[in-house]
Design a protein around this motif. Structure first.
Motif, PDB file in Angstrom:
ATOM      1  N   GLY A 320       0.817  -1.207   0.000  1.00 43.13           N
ATOM      2  CA  GLY A 320       0.000   0.000   0.000  1.00 43.13           C
ATOM      3  C   GLY A 320       0.853   1.261   0.000  1.00 43.13           C
ATOM      4  O   GLY A 320       0.332   2.378  -0.026  1.00 43.13           O
ATOM      5  N   SER A 321       2.167   1.095   0.034  1.00 47.33           N
ATOM      6  CA  SER A 321       3.057   2.256   0.100  1.00 47.33           C
ATOM      7  C   SER A 321       3.482   2.685  -1.300  1.00 47.33           C
ATOM      8  O   SER A 321       4.103   1.906  -2.035  1.00 47.33           O
ATOM      9  CB  SER A 321       4.293   1.882   0.937  1.00 47.33           C
ATOM     10  N   SER A 322       3.153   3.919  -1.658  1.00 47.38           N
ATOM     11  CA  SER A 322       3.505   4.415  -3.000  1.00 47.38           C
ATOM     12  C   SER A 322       5.017   4.359  -3.224  1.00 47.38           C
ATOM     13  O   SER A 322       5.487   4.070  -4.326  1.00 47.38           O
ATOM     14  CB  SER A 322       3.016   5.849  -3.183  1.00 47.38           C
ATOM     15  N   ARG A 323       5.777   4.622  -2.160  1.00 48.90           N
ATOM     16  CA  ARG A 323       7.228   4.597  -2.261  1.00 48.90           C
ATOM     17  C   ARG A 323       7.712   3.181  -2.632  1.00 48.90           C
ATOM     18  O   ARG A 323       8.525   3.009  -3.538  1.00 48.90           O
ATOM     19  CB  ARG A 323       7.803   5.003  -0.903  1.00 48.90           C
ATOM     20  N   LEU A 324       7.162   2.175  -1.944  1.00 41.96           N
ATOM     21  CA  LEU A 324       7.581   0.802  -2.243  1.00 41.96           C
ATOM     22  C   LEU A 324       7.059   0.340  -3.603  1.00 41.96           C
ATOM     23  O   LEU A 324       7.743  -0.372  -4.336  1.00 41.96           O
ATOM     24  CB  LEU A 324       7.103  -0.168  -1.165  1.00 41.96           C
ATOM     25  N   GLU A 335      -2.903   5.989  -4.184  1.00 41.91           N
ATOM     26  CA  GLU A 335      -4.094   6.773  -4.550  1.00 41.91           C
ATOM     27  C   GLU A 335      -4.745   6.227  -5.813  1.00 41.91           C
ATOM     28  O   GLU A 335      -5.963   6.087  -5.891  1.00 41.91           O
ATOM     29  CB  GLU A 335      -3.737   8.253  -4.741  1.00 41.91           C
ATOM     30  N   SER A 336      -3.924   5.936  -6.833  1.00 41.63           N
ATOM     31  CA  SER A 336      -4.534   5.484  -8.090  1.00 41.63           C
ATOM     32  C   SER A 336      -5.156   4.097  -7.915  1.00 41.63           C
ATOM     33  O   SER A 336      -6.182   3.778  -8.538  1.00 41.63           O
ATOM     34  CB  SER A 336      -3.528   5.504  -9.249  1.00 41.63           C
ATOM     35  N   TYR A 337      -4.581   3.277  -7.030  1.00 39.56           N
ATOM     36  CA  TYR A 337      -5.172   1.957  -6.768  1.00 39.56           C
ATOM     37  C   TYR A 337      -6.537   2.133  -6.100  1.00 39.56           C
ATOM     38  O   TYR A 337      -7.528   1.517  -6.505  1.00 39.56           O
ATOM     39  CB  TYR A 337      -4.235   1.130  -5.883  1.00 39.56           C
ATOM     40  N   THR A 354     -10.265  -9.577  -4.407  1.00 38.01           N
ATOM     41  CA  THR A 354      -9.250 -10.343  -3.683  1.00 38.01           C
ATOM     42  C   THR A 354      -7.889  -9.829  -4.125  1.00 38.01           C
ATOM     43  O   THR A 354      -7.791  -9.099  -5.109  1.00 38.01           O
ATOM     44  CB  THR A 354      -9.382 -11.854  -3.967  1.00 38.01           C
ATOM     45  N   THR A 355      -6.853 -10.204  -3.371  1.00 42.44           N
ATOM     46  CA  THR A 355      -5.556  -9.592  -3.682  1.00 42.44           C
ATOM     47  C   THR A 355      -4.373 -10.451  -3.246  1.00 42.44           C
ATOM     48  O   THR A 355      -4.556 -11.463  -2.566  1.00 42.44           O
ATOM     49  CB  THR A 355      -5.477  -8.193  -3.026  1.00 42.44           C
ATOM     50  N   ASP A 356      -3.187 -10.033  -3.657  1.00 41.61           N
ATOM     51  CA  ASP A 356      -1.913 -10.595  -3.186  1.00 41.61           C
ATOM     52  C   ASP A 356      -1.130  -9.460  -2.524  1.00 41.61           C
ATOM     53  O   ASP A 356      -1.078  -8.353  -3.072  1.00 41.61           O
ATOM     54  CB  ASP A 356      -1.035 -11.087  -4.354  1.00 41.61           C
ATOM     55  N   GLU A 367       6.102   2.585   8.582  1.00 38.87           N
ATOM     56  CA  GLU A 367       5.148   3.497   7.901  1.00 38.87           C
ATOM     57  C   GLU A 367       4.634   2.877   6.606  1.00 38.87           C
ATOM     58  O   GLU A 367       3.442   2.918   6.313  1.00 38.87           O
ATOM     59  CB  GLU A 367       5.796   4.859   7.580  1.00 38.87           C
ATOM     60  N   ASP A 368       5.561   2.308   5.831  1.00 37.41           N
ATOM     61  CA  ASP A 368       5.148   1.641   4.589  1.00 37.41           C
ATOM     62  C   ASP A 368       4.127   0.554   4.889  1.00 37.41           C
ATOM     63  O   ASP A 368       3.090   0.426   4.231  1.00 37.41           O
ATOM     64  CB  ASP A 368       6.353   0.965   3.892  1.00 37.41           C
ATOM     65  N   PHE A 369       4.444  -0.242   5.921  1.00 36.51           N
ATOM     66  CA  PHE A 369       3.577  -1.354   6.268  1.00 36.51           C
ATOM     67  C   PHE A 369       2.187  -0.858   6.681  1.00 36.51           C
ATOM     68  O   PHE A 369       1.163  -1.430   6.290  1.00 36.51           O
ATOM     69  CB  PHE A 369       4.217  -2.186   7.384  1.00 36.51           C
ATOM     70  N   LEU A 370       2.156   0.263   7.448  1.00 30.38           N
ATOM     71  CA  LEU A 370       0.855   0.797   7.884  1.00 30.38           C
ATOM     72  C   LEU A 370       0.026   1.284   6.686  1.00 30.38           C
ATOM     73  O   LEU A 370      -1.202   1.234   6.714  1.00 30.38           O
ATOM     74  CB  LEU A 370       1.048   1.905   8.922  1.00 30.38           C
ATOM     75  N   GLU A 371       0.692   1.714   5.626  1.00 32.60           N
ATOM     76  CA  GLU A 371      -0.030   2.095   4.394  1.00 32.60           C
ATOM     77  C   GLU A 371      -0.729   0.858   3.812  1.00 32.60           C
ATOM     78  O   GLU A 371      -1.862   0.934   3.332  1.00 32.60           O
ATOM     79  CB  GLU A 371       0.938   2.649   3.334  1.00 32.60           C
ATOM     80  N   THR A 372      -0.044  -0.279   3.856  1.00 20.92           N
ATOM     81  CA  THR A 372      -0.653  -1.526   3.361  1.00 20.92           C
ATOM     82  C   THR A 372      -1.884  -1.870   4.202  1.00 20.92           C
ATOM     83  O   THR A 372      -2.960  -2.185   3.659  1.00 20.92           O
ATOM     84  CB  THR A 372       0.377  -2.682   3.421  1.00 20.92           C
ATOM     85  N   MET A 373      -1.734  -1.796   5.523  1.00 20.19           N
ATOM     86  CA  MET A 373      -2.865  -2.085   6.423  1.00 20.19           C
ATOM     87  C   MET A 373      -4.028  -1.142   6.109  1.00 20.19           C
ATOM     88  O   MET A 373      -5.193  -1.554   6.097  1.00 20.19           O
ATOM     89  CB  MET A 373      -2.434  -1.907   7.884  1.00 20.19           C
ATOM     90  N   ASP A 374      -3.703   0.116   5.835  1.00 22.38           N
ATOM     91  CA  ASP A 374      -4.736   1.111   5.549  1.00 22.38           C
ATOM     92  C   ASP A 374      -5.516   0.734   4.282  1.00 22.38           C
ATOM     93  O   ASP A 374      -6.750   0.838   4.241  1.00 22.38           O
ATOM     94  CB  ASP A 374      -4.055   2.487   5.397  1.00 22.38           C
ATOM     95  N   VAL A 375      -4.794   0.289   3.253  1.00 21.20           N
ATOM     96  CA  VAL A 375      -5.491  -0.099   2.010  1.00 21.20           C
ATOM     97  C   VAL A 375      -6.415  -1.294   2.267  1.00 21.20           C
ATOM     98  O   VAL A 375      -7.555  -1.323   1.795  1.00 21.20           O
ATOM     99  CB  VAL A 375      -4.489  -0.408   0.867  1.00 21.20           C
TER     100      VAL A 375
END
Ligand code: SAH
Ligand code: SF4
Ligand code: F3S
Length: 492
Positions: A320-324, A335-337, A354-356, A367-375
């Motif tokens: 979920g992290s744009s940077r990653l 955002e675009s996702y 569903t997703t991977d 922080e990156d990981f929390l972006e994934t959780m947020d998505v």
């Protein structure tokens, strides 16, 4: 029209029986393989006469739906040669169709090969074959040549159509290791017997390979460049299997959304779907996998418009992290996702997503990981496959610095899994009390008074019924949801 209603395998059988073995093998495919099927058939009969019994085979699949489909092709050829299919590794020909997407897939194969070697010591007729994605890696072949000399047959992802030729060689020279690996697909040969797992549903390859080179992923290296089949070939195959009783197809490709771009006459995936849904007798169309970067507005429109296209999208997020996402070379950002998901849901409100997701990509911070959780919280997936990042030799990410420590990954993985399961349960349950069409797949493995099938969104439903329902669409009232499946009752 008579030919059309004939089963595809019967048509091949006629051609195979017509091959003249007193002549040299034809150069052109698929006739060359028909010749070798006939030749292997004769050799096998000789061996069976000597052994005083029928010879058996087992093809074991690791990895994704692509491999599962390839295994059906391998089985079709082996059955035509005359081998009898069994489900145990105590067979006369065992083939592992391997996967290398993550290291644990490789480890499994090495582990099981040890066991096969001891079985081979007890059975003088036993042959061992290896094929699939792992075999496209040079270091794996080196290891096989050095430490696994008991393997008889090794081939890759680009030449599974040559199985009859390779088996024929292997039966004629049982003491040699037959190795045939191609770096790319010189040709795609499809007109060969196939043993489909289910009579009522089938995978259909619409394209092979991948051009995307996500930086963590080995698939483009082992499956080669993207190549689409023509719509004519695909439609012809689907019409044929529908005439044999198939009601559901799963269109297969690593990135179906880029289907057809490189054809001589370009055709979009959305256009292909419109053509396929016109096929009479076909009830459900699924596809996998859809890369978010290439998902077009036309595809969303077509999904909303045609009821045969199942309301399900497997839309791999990875992070979920744009940077990653940028470091992964995914060509979309958070955002675009999320915007894409909004547009899909606006057009197909009941859709299941569903997703991977990969945890622990190099440089992943909290922080990156929390972006994934947020998505995950925002999108609310019906289910998600979560993977621990696995370093693949030769990929750009393997050389990246700051690989994440194992204990940090483990902690994040557990938190993600807990969230994915909570959201998944809530999402899956949203149809409780409604009546939905269920395609019955099998008698329930635990309780033979029940049958098990799937709704159009891919949710699993168990309900009282018997084997006569297999392959039919039944209206089922969804009584209760138990986590990831429903218990229901057929509505008459
Ligand atoms: N073409 C599909 C994915 C095929 S591989 C797509 O782009 O979505 C299936 C999944 O395996 C990927 O979506 C990814 O989540 C995971 N995967 C691939 N390489 C991986 C690696 N090196 N480590 C961990 N997971 C990986
Ligand atoms: Fe791998 Fe990316 Fe291709 Fe999927 S799109 S197979 S993740 S490189
Ligand atoms: Fe594995 Fe090959 Fe599929 S690496 S995931 S079997 S394409």
């Amino acid at each position: 029209m008579k030919r059309y209603s004939m089963r595809a395998n019967e048509k091949y059988q006629e051609l195979i029986a017509g091959m003249d073995l007193t002549k040299p093998a034809p150069e052109n495919e698929p006739f060359r393989q028909y010749y070798f099927i006939e030749r292997a058939k004769n050799k096998l009969k000789e061996i069976e006469a000597e052994a005083g019994r029928k010879l058996t085979f087992n093809v074991i699949t690791f990895g994704c739906q692509m491999n599962a489909r390839d295994s059906e092709k391998l089985r079709g050829i082996l059955e035509e040669i005359g081998y009898v299919r069994v489900e145990t590794e105590e067979a006369d020909l065992v083939i592992y169709n391997t996967c290398t997407v993550r290291d644990n897939a490789n480890k499994k194969v090495y582990g099981r090969l040890g066991k096969l070697q001891s079985l081979k010591r007890q059975n003088p007729y036993m042959q061992i074959g290896l094929c699939g994605c792992m075999m496209q890696e040079e270091q794996v072949i080196e290891k096989m040549k050095k430490s696994y000399r008991f393997v008889n047959l090794i081939f890759g992802t680009h030449n599974i159509y040559k199985l009859a030729e390779l088996v024929s060689r292997s039966l004629e020279q049982p003491d040699q290791m037959v190795i045939d690996i191609q770096q790319s697909a010189d040709q795609v040969v499809e007109e060969l017997p196939v043993d489909r797992k289910y009579s009522f549903k089938s995978g259909v390859n619409i394209m092979y390979g991948c051009n995307n080179f996500c930086t963590y992923c080995i698939v483009p290296y082992v499956r080669g460049r993207e190549k689409s089949r023509t719509p004519e070939e695909i439609l012809c195959e689907i019409r044929q299997i529908v005439s044999e009783g198939v009601v559901e197809v799963m269109l297969l490709g690593q990135n179906v959304n880029s289907y057809g771009k490189n054809l001589e006459k370009p055709v979009s995936f959305a256009e292909l779907l419109v053509m396929i849904q016109e096929i009479e007798g076909l009830e459900r169309i699924r596809f996998m996998t859809s890369h978010p970067k290439d998902l077009s507005p036309e595809l969303i429109e077509v999904m909303a418009k045609y009821p045969k296209i199942c309301p399900h999208q497997h839309l791999p997020l990875q992070s979920g992290s744009s940077r990653l996402l940028q470091k992964m070379n995914r060509h979309y950002d958070k955002e675009s996702y999320l915007d894409l998901v909004d547009r899909i849901r606006a057009a197909v409100p009941d859709i299941s997503l569903t997703t991977d997701i990969i945890v622990g990509f190099p440089g992943e911070t909290e922080e990156d990981f929390l972006e994934t959780m947020d998505v995950v919280e925002k999108v609310r997936y019906d289910s998600a496959f979560t993977f621990i990042y696995s370093k693949r030799t030769g990929t750009p990410a393997a050389a990246m610095e700051d690989q994440v420590p194992e204990d940090v990954i483990k902690d994040r993985f557990d938190r993600l899994l807990a969230l994915v399961q909570k959201v998944g349960r809530e999402q899956t349950a949203r149809f409780t009390g409604q009546t939905k069409k269920v395609l019955v797949e099998q008698v329930n493995e635990q309780d033979p008074s029940l049958v098990t099938g799937r709704m159009d969104n891919n949710s699993v439903v168990h309900f009282p019924g018997d084997a006569s329902l297999i392959g039919t669409l039944v209206d089922v009232h969804l009584d209760e949801c138990h986590g990831f499946y429903y218990m229901g009752t057929a509505v008459r």
